[in-house]
Design an enzyme around this catalytic site. Structure first.
Site, PDB file in Angstrom:
ATOM      1  CE  LYS A  44      -3.172  -2.270   3.201  1.00 10.68           C
ATOM      2  NZ  LYS A  44      -3.545  -2.382   4.586  1.00 10.68           N
ATOM      3  N   GLY A  45       2.023   1.263   0.427  1.00 11.91           N
ATOM      4  CA  GLY A  45       2.873   2.291   0.997  1.00 11.91           C
ATOM      5  C   GLY A  45       2.880   3.408  -0.102  1.00 11.91           C
ATOM      6  CD  GLU A 100       8.349  -0.281  -2.130  1.00 13.24           C
ATOM      7  OE1 GLU A 100       7.210   0.090  -2.000  1.00 13.24           O
ATOM      8  OE2 GLU A 100       8.736  -1.481  -1.496  1.00 13.24           O
ATOM      9  CG  ASP A 101       6.931   2.292   0.817  1.00  9.12           C
ATOM     10  OD1 ASP A 101       7.927   1.670   0.567  1.00  9.12           O
ATOM     11  OD2 ASP A 101       5.977   1.986   1.663  1.00  9.12           O
ATOM     12  CG  ASP A 104      15.091  -1.741   5.211  1.00 10.10           C
ATOM     13  OD1 ASP A 104      16.083  -1.234   5.526  1.00 10.10           O
ATOM     14  OD2 ASP A 104      14.267  -1.971   6.133  1.00 10.10           O
ATOM     15  CE  LYS A 132      14.188   2.887   7.315  1.00  9.05           C
ATOM     16  NZ  LYS A 132      13.692   1.693   7.934  1.00  9.05           N
ATOM     17  CG  PHE A 158       9.977   2.182  11.769  1.00 10.43           C
ATOM     18  CD1 PHE A 158      10.279   1.059  10.881  1.00 10.43           C
ATOM     19  CD2 PHE A 158       8.679   2.607  11.980  1.00 10.43           C
ATOM     20  CE1 PHE A 158       9.325   0.403  10.360  1.00 10.43           C
ATOM     21  CE2 PHE A 158       7.707   2.022  11.381  1.00 10.43           C
ATOM     22  CZ  PHE A 158       7.797   0.879  10.638  1.00 10.43           C
ATOM     23  CG  ASP A 165       2.329   0.600   7.709  1.00 11.19           C
ATOM     24  OD1 ASP A 165       3.149   0.445   6.739  1.00 11.19           O
ATOM     25  OD2 ASP A 165       1.836  -0.308   8.306  1.00 11.19           O
TER      26      ASP A 165
HETATM   27  P1  IMP Z   1      12.721  -4.365   1.633  1.00 11.98           P
HETATM   28  O1  IMP Z   1      12.366  -5.411   1.084  1.00 11.98           O
HETATM   29  O2  IMP Z   1      13.573  -4.487   2.989  1.00 11.98           O
HETATM   30  O3  IMP Z   1      13.457  -3.386   0.956  1.00 11.98           O
HETATM   31  O4  IMP Z   1      11.378  -3.601   2.538  1.00 11.98           O
HETATM   32  C1  IMP Z   1      10.703  -2.493   2.200  1.00 11.98           C
HETATM   33  C2  IMP Z   1       9.555  -2.433   2.665  1.00 11.98           C
HETATM   34  O5  IMP Z   1       9.607  -2.424   4.115  1.00 11.98           O
HETATM   35  C3  IMP Z   1       8.746  -0.993   2.263  1.00 11.98           C
HETATM   36  O6  IMP Z   1       7.983  -0.938   1.018  1.00 11.98           O
HETATM   37  C4  IMP Z   1       7.932  -0.782   3.499  1.00 11.98           C
HETATM   38  O7  IMP Z   1       6.828  -1.243   3.494  1.00 11.98           O
HETATM   39  C5  IMP Z   1       8.833  -1.450   4.407  1.00 11.98           C
HETATM   40  N1  IMP Z   1       9.695  -0.304   5.510  1.00 11.98           N
HETATM   41  C6  IMP Z   1      10.994  -0.375   5.511  1.00 11.98           C
HETATM   42  N2  IMP Z   1      11.471   0.636   6.039  1.00 11.98           N
HETATM   43  C7  IMP Z   1      10.464   1.040   6.820  1.00 11.98           C
HETATM   44  C8  IMP Z   1      10.175   2.158   7.762  1.00 11.98           C
HETATM   45  O8  IMP Z   1      11.050   2.898   8.257  1.00 11.98           O
HETATM   46  N3  IMP Z   1       8.925   2.759   8.069  1.00 11.98           N
HETATM   47  C9  IMP Z   1       7.795   1.730   7.506  1.00 11.98           C
HETATM   48  N4  IMP Z   1       7.976   0.695   6.697  1.00 11.98           N
HETATM   49  C10 IMP Z   1       9.110   0.423   6.225  1.00 11.98           C
HETATM   50 MG    MG Z   2       4.967  -1.844   3.985  1.00 11.59          MG
END
Ligand code: IMP
Ligand code: MG
Length: 179
Positions: A44-45, A100-101, A104, A132, A158, A165
Protein backbone atom coordinates in the site's frame (compact mmCIF):
# COMPACT_ATOMS: atom_id res chain seq x y z
CA UNK A 1 1.74 2.42 25.39
CA UNK A 2 2.03 0.71 22.04
CA UNK A 3 5.29 1.01 20.04
CA UNK A 4 3.37 2.85 17.33
CA UNK A 5 1.90 5.44 19.67
CA UNK A 6 5.13 7.24 20.50
CA UNK A 7 5.65 10.91 19.76
CA UNK A 8 6.50 11.62 16.10
CA UNK A 9 9.30 13.98 15.17
CA UNK A 10 9.37 15.52 11.70
CA UNK A 11 12.26 14.27 9.57
CA UNK A 12 11.27 15.74 6.18
CA UNK A 13 8.49 18.30 5.85
CA UNK A 14 5.81 18.19 3.16
CA UNK A 15 7.69 21.02 1.40
CA UNK A 16 10.97 19.10 1.40
CA UNK A 17 9.23 16.02 0.03
CA UNK A 18 7.59 18.13 -2.70
CA UNK A 19 11.00 19.54 -3.69
CA UNK A 20 12.47 16.04 -3.93
CA UNK A 21 9.47 14.90 -6.00
CA UNK A 22 9.98 17.75 -8.47
CA UNK A 23 13.62 16.81 -8.91
CA UNK A 24 12.89 13.11 -9.51
CA UNK A 25 10.00 13.87 -11.87
CA UNK A 26 12.29 16.07 -13.96
CA UNK A 27 14.93 13.31 -14.17
CA UNK A 28 12.29 10.76 -15.17
CA UNK A 29 10.66 13.07 -17.71
CA UNK A 30 14.08 13.80 -19.29
CA UNK A 31 15.14 10.15 -19.37
CA UNK A 32 11.90 8.90 -20.96
CA UNK A 33 11.38 11.88 -23.25
CA UNK A 34 9.75 10.70 -26.50
CA UNK A 35 8.83 7.37 -24.88
CA UNK A 36 5.92 6.02 -22.90
CA UNK A 37 5.94 4.77 -19.37
CA UNK A 38 4.06 2.18 -17.36
CA UNK A 39 4.20 3.19 -13.72
CA UNK A 40 3.65 0.32 -11.30
CA UNK A 41 3.03 1.33 -7.70
CA UNK A 42 3.63 -1.06 -4.84
CA UNK A 43 0.71 -1.10 -2.45
CA UNK A 44 0.00 0.00 0.00
CA UNK A 45 2.85 2.32 0.88
CA UNK A 46 3.53 3.91 -2.52
CA UNK A 47 0.07 5.32 -3.16
CA UNK A 48 0.69 8.79 -1.74
CA UNK A 49 4.09 9.26 -3.39
CA UNK A 50 2.88 7.87 -6.71
CA UNK A 51 -0.14 10.20 -6.77
CA UNK A 52 2.11 13.23 -6.31
CA UNK A 53 4.94 12.04 -8.55
CA UNK A 54 2.84 11.02 -11.55
CA UNK A 55 1.27 14.47 -11.74
CA UNK A 56 4.74 15.99 -12.16
CA UNK A 57 5.88 13.63 -14.93
CA UNK A 58 5.29 14.96 -18.41
CA UNK A 59 5.69 11.87 -20.62
CA UNK A 60 2.63 9.75 -21.50
CA UNK A 61 1.98 7.32 -18.62
CA UNK A 62 -0.21 4.37 -17.81
CA UNK A 63 -0.62 3.25 -14.21
CA UNK A 64 -1.03 -0.05 -12.49
CA UNK A 65 -0.55 -1.42 -8.99
CA UNK A 66 0.74 -4.54 -7.36
CA UNK A 67 0.31 -5.51 -3.74
CA UNK A 68 3.10 -7.63 -2.31
CA UNK A 69 4.32 -8.74 1.03
CA UNK A 70 7.72 -10.08 1.70
CA UNK A 71 7.96 -13.31 3.68
CA UNK A 72 11.57 -12.63 4.37
CA UNK A 73 12.42 -10.70 7.47
CA UNK A 74 15.75 -8.93 7.52
CA UNK A 75 17.43 -12.04 8.82
CA UNK A 76 16.01 -14.27 6.09
CA UNK A 77 17.28 -13.50 2.62
CA UNK A 78 14.81 -15.83 0.94
CA UNK A 79 13.57 -13.03 -1.26
CA UNK A 80 10.35 -14.92 -1.73
CA UNK A 81 7.49 -12.63 -2.40
CA UNK A 82 3.79 -13.07 -1.84
CA UNK A 83 1.83 -11.32 -4.61
CA UNK A 84 -1.45 -10.49 -2.90
CA UNK A 85 -2.89 -8.52 -5.77
CA UNK A 86 -1.31 -8.62 -9.20
CA UNK A 87 -1.36 -5.92 -11.86
CA UNK A 88 -3.48 -6.63 -14.91
CA UNK A 89 -1.42 -4.78 -17.52
CA UNK A 90 0.60 -6.77 -20.04
CA UNK A 91 4.16 -5.50 -19.54
CA UNK A 92 5.59 -7.04 -22.72
CA UNK A 93 7.59 -4.46 -24.65
CA UNK A 94 6.89 -1.67 -22.16
CA UNK A 95 9.10 0.62 -20.13
CA UNK A 96 8.16 -0.14 -16.55
CA UNK A 97 8.93 2.18 -13.66
CA UNK A 98 8.35 0.51 -10.31
CA UNK A 99 7.40 3.07 -7.69
CA UNK A 100 8.04 2.17 -4.05
CA UNK A 101 7.77 4.07 -0.79
CA UNK A 102 11.09 3.10 0.74
CA UNK A 103 13.99 0.90 -0.29
CA UNK A 104 15.38 -0.92 2.73
CA UNK A 105 16.96 -4.38 2.33
CA UNK A 106 15.87 -4.43 -1.32
CA UNK A 107 14.46 -7.95 -1.13
CA UNK A 108 11.01 -6.81 -2.22
CA UNK A 109 12.25 -4.77 -5.16
CA UNK A 110 14.93 -7.15 -6.44
CA UNK A 111 12.41 -9.99 -6.57
CA UNK A 112 9.72 -7.87 -8.16
CA UNK A 113 12.13 -6.50 -10.74
CA UNK A 114 13.07 -10.05 -11.78
CA UNK A 115 9.40 -10.99 -12.05
CA UNK A 116 8.62 -8.03 -14.31
CA UNK A 117 11.70 -8.64 -16.48
CA UNK A 118 10.60 -12.29 -16.73
CA UNK A 119 7.21 -11.14 -18.02
CA UNK A 120 8.92 -9.49 -20.99
CA UNK A 121 9.17 -5.78 -20.13
CA UNK A 122 11.40 -3.76 -22.46
CA UNK A 123 13.00 -1.99 -19.50
CA UNK A 124 12.50 -1.97 -15.73
CA UNK A 125 13.65 0.84 -13.47
CA UNK A 126 13.06 1.57 -9.83
CA UNK A 127 11.95 4.82 -8.23
CA UNK A 128 11.81 5.02 -4.44
CA UNK A 129 10.60 7.97 -2.42
CA UNK A 130 13.31 7.20 0.14
CA UNK A 131 16.37 4.98 0.51
CA UNK A 132 17.60 3.62 3.84
CA UNK A 133 21.29 4.00 4.58
CA UNK A 134 23.17 1.85 7.06
CA UNK A 135 25.75 2.91 9.64
CA UNK A 136 28.48 2.28 7.05
CA UNK A 137 27.12 5.18 4.97
CA UNK A 138 25.96 2.90 2.16
CA UNK A 139 22.42 2.00 1.11
CA UNK A 140 21.27 -1.04 3.11
CA UNK A 141 20.28 -2.62 -0.25
CA UNK A 142 23.81 -2.29 -1.69
CA UNK A 143 24.67 -5.40 -3.68
CA UNK A 144 21.03 -6.50 -3.82
CA UNK A 145 19.34 -3.81 -5.86
CA UNK A 146 19.61 -0.06 -6.28
CA UNK A 147 17.15 2.73 -7.00
CA UNK A 148 17.47 4.40 -10.40
CA UNK A 149 15.70 7.41 -8.90
CA UNK A 150 15.13 8.35 -5.29
CA UNK A 151 14.14 11.37 -3.33
CA UNK A 152 15.29 11.25 0.26
CA UNK A 153 17.95 9.58 2.34
CA UNK A 154 16.94 7.96 5.61
CA UNK A 155 19.55 6.90 8.13
CA UNK A 156 18.99 3.77 10.15
CA UNK A 157 15.61 4.85 11.57
CA UNK A 158 11.99 3.76 11.36
CA UNK A 159 9.93 6.38 9.57
CA UNK A 160 6.20 6.88 9.14
CA UNK A 161 3.95 9.16 7.13
CA UNK A 162 3.52 10.02 3.46
CA UNK A 163 2.27 6.49 2.79
CA UNK A 164 4.47 4.68 5.30
CA UNK A 165 2.87 2.99 8.27
CA UNK A 166 3.45 1.59 11.69
CA UNK A 167 0.89 -1.20 12.08
CA UNK A 168 -1.22 0.53 9.38
CA UNK A 169 -1.28 3.91 11.15
CA UNK A 170 0.11 7.27 9.97
CA UNK A 171 -0.01 6.67 6.21
CA UNK A 172 -2.00 9.90 5.91
CA UNK A 173 0.58 12.19 7.52
CA UNK A 174 1.70 14.78 4.93
CA UNK A 175 5.30 14.67 6.20
CA UNK A 176 7.88 11.96 7.04
CA UNK A 177 8.40 11.45 10.74
CA UNK A 178 10.51 9.34 13.07
CA UNK A 179 8.78 7.40 15.79
P1 IMP B 1 12.71 -4.28 1.79
O1 IMP B 1 12.31 -5.49 1.01
O2 IMP B 1 13.46 -4.59 3.03
O3 IMP B 1 13.43 -3.24 0.93
O4 IMP B 1 11.34 -3.70 2.32
C1 IMP B 1 10.85 -2.47 2.04
C2 IMP B 1 9.47 -2.37 2.64
O5 IMP B 1 9.55 -2.43 4.08
C3 IMP B 1 8.88 -1.03 2.31
O6 IMP B 1 8.06 -1.08 1.17
C4 IMP B 1 8.08 -0.70 3.54
O7 IMP B 1 6.77 -1.22 3.41
C5 IMP B 1 8.77 -1.44 4.67
N1 IMP B 1 9.64 -0.52 5.42
C6 IMP B 1 10.99 -0.48 5.43
N2 IMP B 1 11.46 0.48 6.24
C7 IMP B 1 10.36 1.10 6.75
C8 IMP B 1 10.19 2.22 7.66
O8 IMP B 1 11.13 2.86 8.15
N3 IMP B 1 8.91 2.57 7.94
C9 IMP B 1 7.83 1.90 7.42
N4 IMP B 1 7.95 0.86 6.58
C10 IMP B 1 9.20 0.46 6.24
MG1 MG C 1 4.95 -1.75 4.01
Amino acid sequence: MNDCDKKIETLYSAEEIAEANKRIAKEISDDYSGDELLIVGILKGAFVFMADLCRLIDVPCCMDFICVSSYGSKTVSSGSLDIRLDMNTDVRGRNVLIVEDILDTGLTLSTLKEIIIGRGAKSVKICAMAVKYGDDGKPVSDGVVSADYYGLRIDNQFVVGYGLDCAEKYRNLPYLGIL
